[in-house]
Design a protein around this motif. Structure first.
Motif, PDB file in Angstrom:
ATOM      1  N   LEU A 289      28.274  10.385 -29.813  1.00 50.71           N
ATOM      2  CA  LEU A 289      29.586   9.775 -30.002  1.00 50.71           C
ATOM      3  C   LEU A 289      29.593   8.314 -29.559  1.00 50.71           C
ATOM      4  O   LEU A 289      30.209   7.459 -30.194  1.00 50.71           O
ATOM      5  N   ALA A 290      28.887   8.020 -28.478  1.00 50.87           N
ATOM      6  CA  ALA A 290      28.789   6.633 -28.024  1.00 50.87           C
ATOM      7  C   ALA A 290      27.995   5.801 -29.020  1.00 50.87           C
ATOM      8  O   ALA A 290      28.330   4.630 -29.285  1.00 50.87           O
ATOM      9  N   HIS A 291      26.940   6.359 -29.580  1.00 48.73           N
ATOM     10  CA  HIS A 291      26.139   5.641 -30.578  1.00 48.73           C
ATOM     11  C   HIS A 291      26.969   5.320 -31.816  1.00 48.73           C
ATOM     12  O   HIS A 291      26.850   4.223 -32.389  1.00 48.73           O
ATOM     13  N   LEU A 292      27.801   6.268 -32.232  1.00 43.28           N
ATOM     14  CA  LEU A 292      28.633   6.066 -33.408  1.00 43.28           C
ATOM     15  C   LEU A 292      29.840   5.178 -33.134  1.00 43.28           C
ATOM     16  O   LEU A 292      30.533   4.774 -34.068  1.00 43.28           O
ATOM     17  N   GLY A 293      30.110   4.891 -31.862  1.00 49.45           N
ATOM     18  CA  GLY A 293      31.253   4.075 -31.511  1.00 49.45           C
ATOM     19  C   GLY A 293      32.563   4.834 -31.482  1.00 49.45           C
ATOM     20  O   GLY A 293      33.633   4.225 -31.452  1.00 49.45           O
ATOM     21  N   TRP A 294      32.473   6.157 -31.469  1.00 47.79           N
ATOM     22  CA  TRP A 294      33.693   6.967 -31.453  1.00 47.79           C
ATOM     23  C   TRP A 294      34.276   7.105 -30.057  1.00 47.79           C
ATOM     24  O   TRP A 294      35.431   7.499 -29.908  1.00 47.79           O
ATOM     25  N   ILE A 295      33.474   6.879 -29.046  1.00 54.99           N
ATOM     26  CA  ILE A 295      33.976   6.821 -27.678  1.00 54.99           C
ATOM     27  C   ILE A 295      33.410   5.561 -27.027  1.00 54.99           C
ATOM     28  O   ILE A 295      32.439   4.978 -27.516  1.00 54.99           O
ATOM     29  N   ALA A 296      34.015   5.137 -25.938  1.00 56.68           N
ATOM     30  CA  ALA A 296      33.531   3.951 -25.237  1.00 56.68           C
ATOM     31  C   ALA A 296      32.153   4.220 -24.647  1.00 56.68           C
ATOM     32  O   ALA A 296      31.827   5.346 -24.263  1.00 56.68           O
ATOM     33  N   GLY A 297      31.357   3.159 -24.582  1.00 56.37           N
ATOM     34  CA  GLY A 297      30.025   3.300 -24.018  1.00 56.37           C
ATOM     35  C   GLY A 297      30.046   3.763 -22.578  1.00 56.37           C
ATOM     36  O   GLY A 297      29.064   4.333 -22.087  1.00 56.37           O
ATOM     37  N   SER A 298      31.162   3.536 -21.897  1.00 52.14           N
ATOM     38  CA  SER A 298      31.259   3.970 -20.502  1.00 52.14           C
ATOM     39  C   SER A 298      31.283   5.490 -20.373  1.00 52.14           C
ATOM     40  O   SER A 298      31.178   6.032 -19.269  1.00 52.14           O
ATOM     41  N   GLY A 299      31.402   6.188 -21.497  1.00 49.69           N
ATOM     42  CA  GLY A 299      31.395   7.648 -21.442  1.00 49.69           C
ATOM     43  C   GLY A 299      30.091   8.205 -20.877  1.00 49.69           C
ATOM     44  O   GLY A 299      30.075   9.297 -20.309  1.00 49.69           O
ATOM     45  N   VAL A 300      29.008   7.429 -21.022  1.00 51.00           N
ATOM     46  CA  VAL A 300      27.732   7.908 -20.488  1.00 51.00           C
ATOM     47  C   VAL A 300      27.753   7.938 -18.963  1.00 51.00           C
ATOM     48  O   VAL A 300      26.941   8.639 -18.347  1.00 51.00           O
ATOM     49  N   TYR A 301      28.684   7.173 -18.333  1.00 49.91           N
ATOM     50  CA  TYR A 301      28.780   7.222 -16.876  1.00 49.91           C
ATOM     51  C   TYR A 301      29.187   8.608 -16.409  1.00 49.91           C
ATOM     52  O   TYR A 301      28.806   9.041 -15.312  1.00 49.91           O
ATOM     53  N   TRP A 302      29.997   9.299 -17.205  1.00 48.60           N
ATOM     54  CA  TRP A 302      30.388  10.656 -16.840  1.00 48.60           C
ATOM     55  C   TRP A 302      29.179  11.584 -16.855  1.00 48.60           C
ATOM     56  O   TRP A 302      29.052  12.482 -16.005  1.00 48.60           O
ATOM     57  N   VAL A 303      28.271  11.374 -17.821  1.00 53.98           N
ATOM     58  CA  VAL A 303      27.044  12.167 -17.862  1.00 53.98           C
ATOM     59  C   VAL A 303      26.196  11.879 -16.633  1.00 53.98           C
ATOM     60  O   VAL A 303      25.669  12.797 -15.984  1.00 53.98           O
ATOM     61  N   ALA A 304      26.064  10.583 -16.294  1.00 55.53           N
ATOM     62  CA  ALA A 304      25.271  10.212 -15.118  1.00 55.53           C
ATOM     63  C   ALA A 304      25.886  10.789 -13.849  1.00 55.53           C
ATOM     64  O   ALA A 304      25.178  11.299 -12.970  1.00 55.53           O
ATOM     65  N   GLY A 305      27.222  10.729 -13.748  1.00 55.78           N
ATOM     66  CA  GLY A 305      27.898  11.278 -12.580  1.00 55.78           C
ATOM     67  C   GLY A 305      27.719  12.783 -12.476  1.00 55.78           C
ATOM     68  O   GLY A 305      27.477  13.325 -11.391  1.00 55.78           O
ATOM     69  N   GLY A 306      27.833  13.464 -13.614  1.00 57.95           N
ATOM     70  CA  GLY A 306      27.627  14.913 -13.605  1.00 57.95           C
ATOM     71  C   GLY A 306      26.209  15.286 -13.205  1.00 57.95           C
ATOM     72  O   GLY A 306      25.999  16.231 -12.436  1.00 57.95           O
ATOM     73  N   ALA A 307      25.219  14.532 -13.722  1.00 60.26           N
ATOM     74  CA  ALA A 307      23.829  14.803 -13.351  1.00 60.26           C
ATOM     75  C   ALA A 307      23.615  14.577 -11.861  1.00 60.26           C
ATOM     76  O   ALA A 307      22.908  15.353 -11.191  1.00 60.26           O
ATOM     77  N   LEU A 308      24.237  13.540 -11.316  1.00 59.03           N
ATOM     78  CA  LEU A 308      24.092  13.254  -9.885  1.00 59.03           C
ATOM     79  C   LEU A 308      24.698  14.370  -9.043  1.00 59.03           C
ATOM     80  O   LEU A 308      24.109  14.798  -8.038  1.00 59.03           O
ATOM     81  N   VAL A 309      25.860  14.856  -9.439  1.00 59.71           N
ATOM     82  CA  VAL A 309      26.502  15.951  -8.706  1.00 59.71           C
ATOM     83  C   VAL A 309      25.621  17.204  -8.735  1.00 59.71           C
ATOM     84  O   VAL A 309      25.453  17.898  -7.716  1.00 59.71           O
ATOM     85  N   VAL A 310      25.046  17.503  -9.898  1.00 63.70           N
ATOM     86  CA  VAL A 310      24.189  18.680 -10.019  1.00 63.70           C
ATOM     87  C   VAL A 310      22.956  18.544  -9.120  1.00 63.70           C
ATOM     88  O   VAL A 310      22.577  19.481  -8.407  1.00 63.70           O
ATOM     89  N   VAL A 311      22.331  17.364  -9.138  1.00 63.63           N
ATOM     90  CA  VAL A 311      21.132  17.157  -8.327  1.00 63.63           C
ATOM     91  C   VAL A 311      21.457  17.296  -6.846  1.00 63.63           C
ATOM     92  O   VAL A 311      20.755  18.000  -6.096  1.00 63.63           O
ATOM     93  N   LEU A 312      22.523  16.644  -6.403  1.00 69.51           N
ATOM     94  CA  LEU A 312      22.879  16.713  -4.983  1.00 69.51           C
ATOM     95  C   LEU A 312      23.301  18.126  -4.590  1.00 69.51           C
ATOM     96  O   LEU A 312      22.998  18.584  -3.474  1.00 69.51           O
ATOM     97  N   GLY A 313      23.997  18.811  -5.482  1.00 70.43           N
ATOM     98  CA  GLY A 313      24.416  20.175  -5.170  1.00 70.43           C
ATOM     99  C   GLY A 313      23.242  21.130  -5.071  1.00 70.43           C
ATOM    100  O   GLY A 313      23.157  21.947  -4.139  1.00 70.43           O
ATOM    101  N   LEU A 314      22.312  21.033  -6.015  1.00 66.75           N
ATOM    102  CA  LEU A 314      21.166  21.948  -6.006  1.00 66.75           C
ATOM    103  C   LEU A 314      20.150  21.589  -4.933  1.00 66.75           C
ATOM    104  O   LEU A 314      19.293  22.421  -4.597  1.00 66.75           O
ATOM    105  N   LEU A 315      20.215  20.378  -4.397  1.00 64.47           N
ATOM    106  CA  LEU A 315      19.348  20.049  -3.266  1.00 64.47           C
ATOM    107  C   LEU A 315      19.643  20.925  -2.055  1.00 64.47           C
ATOM    108  O   LEU A 315      18.780  21.132  -1.203  1.00 64.47           O
ATOM    109  N   ARG A 316      20.862  21.472  -1.997  1.00 56.52           N
ATOM    110  CA  ARG A 316      21.252  22.326  -0.881  1.00 56.52           C
ATOM    111  C   ARG A 316      20.695  23.734  -1.019  1.00 56.52           C
ATOM    112  O   ARG A 316      20.739  24.506  -0.065  1.00 56.52           O
ATOM    113  N   VAL A 317      20.192  24.062  -2.197  1.00 56.51           N
ATOM    114  CA  VAL A 317      19.558  25.364  -2.405  1.00 56.51           C
ATOM    115  C   VAL A 317      18.102  25.248  -1.978  1.00 56.51           C
ATOM    116  O   VAL A 317      17.332  24.480  -2.553  1.00 56.51           O
TER     117      VAL A 317
END
Length: 339
Positions: A289-317
């Motif tokens: 969607l970002a490539h097609l211009g249908w959403i703002a390029g900043s939408g990838v920050y949500w993906v990066a934030g989600g990946a960071l949360v997952v990594v930090l959360g699973l580090l506790r396992v």
């Protein structure tokens, strides 16, 4: 359209057939991976690479889907990476040789005319990182194949939107071949992808994504490329952080990947593959969607934030059990207590 359907069908059936035929020879030759007390023959990668290369080459030879110079180079380089991975499956190969060989192949396919020398060097590093990341994902049944199929559809959609018929056709064939392999890889897996298939798939996907994004603004391209491969990136980051914090060698294998930790939380092997497949689908959707211009390029920050949360959360396992010496000491103490 008809050729695309026929090519995808042929790749799917050929990959499924080759995987079935190569299982027994792989077992006899000892080309197997031990997963939870099971010996899984690593024949899927050969099947996927052969099916993809043969069907794509047949399309170019017949003229139904001619391959331009860039796609021919990508196909040859991908085949070379698959051979390198096969060598790693058959016998132990040092990590630097895998990285160096993959980097040499990447140098051949990067579009320097659009990226420049500096951008091309960064692209080579990215392609190697993604290829190694997909190799690391091949630690659980159906995981690497599922993530690769989702990513192939995403990159193929981006290429089709740019009217780049060569990459779009190649990625549809790769997605179909991986789907044929997944018929044998669903839990409990009867065949594995191995370094051959994982490096091949990661290399082709990353290279095609770089070619598709070539000429675009570098920062936005970096965000889109990350979102396309967020699961592989998160897995590598999690493993490196975990081993660094535990004082373990970075190259020593261990049960510290994404799927391993999800299983420790109670998910089955299939459940972990589904969860990570959904995560990959989310990242790929944002990237497209970002490539097609249908959403703002900043939408990838949500993906990066989600990946960071997952990594930090699973580090506790905690993925590492007590050391052998500690186990011995505990057993000795129990024997003393029990008289």
């Amino acid at each position: 359209m008809l050729y695309g359907i026929a090519a995808a069908t042929a790749a799917l059936l050929l990959a499924a057939l080759l995987t079935a035929l190569l299982r027994a020879p792989a077992r006899r030759l000892g080309i197997v991976d031990r997963r939870r007390q099971r010996a899984v023959p690593l024949c899927g990668g050969i099947a996927v690479a052969l099916a993809t290369c043969l069907v794509a080459a047949a399309g170019g030879w017949t003229g139904f889907a001619p391959l331009d110079g860039g796609m021919r180079a990508l196909l040859v380089a991908g085949a070379a990476v698959a051979v390198l991975g096969l060598v790693a499956d058959v016998r132990r190969v040092k990590a630097r040789l895998l990285v160096g060989g993959t980097a040499l192949a990447a140098v051949w396919v990067v579009p320097y005319a659009e990226l420049g020398l500096g951008g091309g060097a960064l692209a080579v590093g990215w392609i190697v990182f993604v290829a190694v990341g997909f190799k690391a994902l091949d630690h659980a049944d159906a995981l690497a194949g599922t993530v690769a199929v989702v990513t192939a559809f995403g990159v193929g959609a981006m290429a089709a939107a740019e009217m780049m018929d060569g990459p779009a056709a190649l990625l549809s064939v790769l997605a179909a071949a991986l789907t044929g392999f997944l018929m044998h890889n669903r839990p409990p897996a009867r065949a594995g992808l191995g370094s051959c298939g994982a490096l091949f798939a990661g290399f082709v996907l990353a290279s095609a994504a770089v070619i598709t994004r070539a000429g675009r603004e570098p920062a936005s391209s970096a965000g889109v490329l990350f979102a396309l491969t967020a699961v592989a990136c998160a897995d590598v980051a999690l493993v490196l952080l975990s081993r660094r914090l535990a004082g373990r060698p970075l190259l020593r294998s261990g049960p510290d990947h994404l799927a391993h930790r999800l299983r420790r939380l109670g998910l089955t092997s299939g459940g972990a593959a589904v969860v990570l497949g959904v995560g990959s689908c989310s990242g790929v959707l944002v990237a497209v969607l970002a490539h097609l211009g249908w959403i703002a390029g900043s939408g990838v920050y949500w993906v990066a934030g989600g990946a960071l949360v997952v990594v930090l959360g699973l580090l506790r396992v905690r993925p590492y059990g007590p050391r052998r010496a500690e186990n011995t000491q505990v057993r000795a103490q129990l024997r003393v207590r029990n008289g």
